[in-house]
Scaffold this active site. Structure first.
Site, PDB file in Angstrom:
ATOM      1  CG  LEU A 136      -1.124   7.782  -3.255  1.00 57.10           C
ATOM      2  CD1 LEU A 136      -2.385   8.605  -2.996  1.00 57.10           C
ATOM      3  CD2 LEU A 136      -0.056   8.127  -2.237  1.00 57.10           C
ATOM      4  CG  ASP A 137       0.484   1.317  -0.271  1.00 57.56           C
ATOM      5  OD1 ASP A 137       1.226   1.199  -1.268  1.00 57.56           O
ATOM      6  OD2 ASP A 137       0.888   1.221   0.902  1.00 57.56           O
ATOM      7  CE  LYS A 138      -8.235  -3.066  -2.744  1.00 60.22           C
ATOM      8  NZ  LYS A 138      -8.430  -4.533  -2.761  1.00 60.22           N
ATOM      9  CB  THR A 140      -2.743   5.243   0.756  1.00 65.41           C
ATOM     10  OG1 THR A 140      -1.936   4.288   1.447  1.00 65.41           O
ATOM     11  CG2 THR A 140      -2.340   6.632   1.210  1.00 65.41           C
TER      12      THR A 140
END
Length: 353
Positions: A136-138, A140
């Site tokens: 997951l993105d930082k 998110t």
């Protein structure tokens, strides 16, 4: 205004700068002494604003900075307390905001570094480190699956690769997508943005374009580096300036949801400063009505977090009957829920029970 996730008090503890000592190996020069004083001043927390909205913005900024400074053991304990599900094959955590999955040039702490510590806390000192199954993105938050061994990790990764995993995200976006429910099927490619600050972004690489002369559609040659990207969406709740969306990514391209919403539907995610503009790096520009409901000034909008949450994953059973499913659900962080309340956006009826 958005507020930070509640975390254990110890998670918010940083490390104080070492006091000056007369036992230094060599004396300070005036320049070195001045630099160390400035460094100590930067480490010291500034006074929190008295206004409650501004204070929550300030607290979230402090939290993201502290996440990079806390001891890995402290962070592992926090992740352990937030475990959503575990069995003899997988461990599912609630990924917090601001914590990157992998390391990088400016990353001091990431989830990958904590996995050996978390495994020992759960299963003993001789346990094998946990393995990442996806990312997951930082910025998110939400459901993240870890595997207890490499074979299971490969199996879960194959589920993701072959699109056997059902994924549901929640997002608050600026504006109202039209229609209120639909499918975005536009390839995505990474391109360099030539501006005063040259940088790279993911962007759309459509197979069809519209002629400026007669308005007719015509097919264009597919970009050789483009990735197929498909996102299903539907509106859960809306107000004049913002919308609460449910997103089902069919594919898993980097920044897919952010790009499809910002450039495909013209509705960037609240707090997505990267994809609210194409040709510059600047804070997201918010409508006056949104600022008013959030109790925020535009100059403070740069501190708004990304309102994108991995709410639900449905996995096939590991090493078992593929007809059976593992249903994983994670509530959104406190700042997300508070933003919904301030914007007068409502949770689905099924989530209110």
């Amino acid at each position: 205004m958005a507020a930070p996730c509640k975390v254990p008090p110890r998670l918010l503890l940083g490390f104080a700068a070492r006091p000056f000592s007369g036992s230094e190996a060599r004396p300070f020069s005036a320049e070195r002494l001045a630099e160390k004083l400035r460094a100590q001043k930067r480490e010291q927390p500034k006074e929190a604003p008295k206004d409650p909205v501004r204070r929550r913005v300030w607290e979230l900024v402090q939290l993201t900075q502290q996440l990079q400074r806390v001891h890995p053991n402290v962070l592992a304990k926090a992740l352990k307390r937030g475990i959503l599900y575990q069995d003899d094959k997988i461990v599912v955590i609630n990924k917090p905001y601001g914590l990157p999955v992998h390391g990088g040039p400016k990353v001091k702490t990431c989830i990958a570094d904590i996995l050996p510590i978390l495994a020992k806390m759960l299963y003993g000192m001789k346990s094998e480190p946990l393995h990442l199954c996806h990312r997951l993105d930082k910025e998110t938050t939400g459901v993240m699956v870890l595997a207890r061994n490499q074979d299971t990790a490969h199996q879960v990764q194959e589920f993701f690769r072959t699109r056997q995993v059902e994924k549901k995200y929640w997002a608050i976006c600026i504006g109202q997508p039209k229609p209120t429910e639909g499918l975005v099927d536009i390839p995505i490619v990474e391109k360099e943005v030539e501006s005063q600050q040259s940088h790279f972004k993911m962007t759309l690489a459509p197979n069809y374009c519209m002629s400026h002369e007669d308005g007719k559609m015509f097919k264009v040659r597919q970009h050789r580096d483009a990735h197929m990207a498909v996102t299903r969406y539907r509106v859960l709740s809306s107000c004049p300036s913002c919308t609460f969306l449910e997103l089902h990514p069919i594919t898993g391209v980097k920044h897919q949801l952010r790009v499809h919403l910002a450039y495909g539907l013209g509705c960037p995610i609240l707090g997505d400063h990267k994809y609210s503009h194409w040709n510059k790096l600047a804070p997201q520009k918010l409508p006056e009505s949104t600022l008013k409901r959030l109790g925020l000034e535009q100059v403070k909008a740069r501190y708004l977090p990304l309102h994108l949450h991995a709410h639900e994953l449905i996995l096939p059973e590991i090493d078992g009957n593929t007809e059976k499913k593992i249903h994983l659900v994670c509530k959104p962080p406190l700042f997300f829920s508070r933003s919904l309340k301030r914007l007068k956006l409502e949770f689905p009826e099924s989530e209110k029970k």
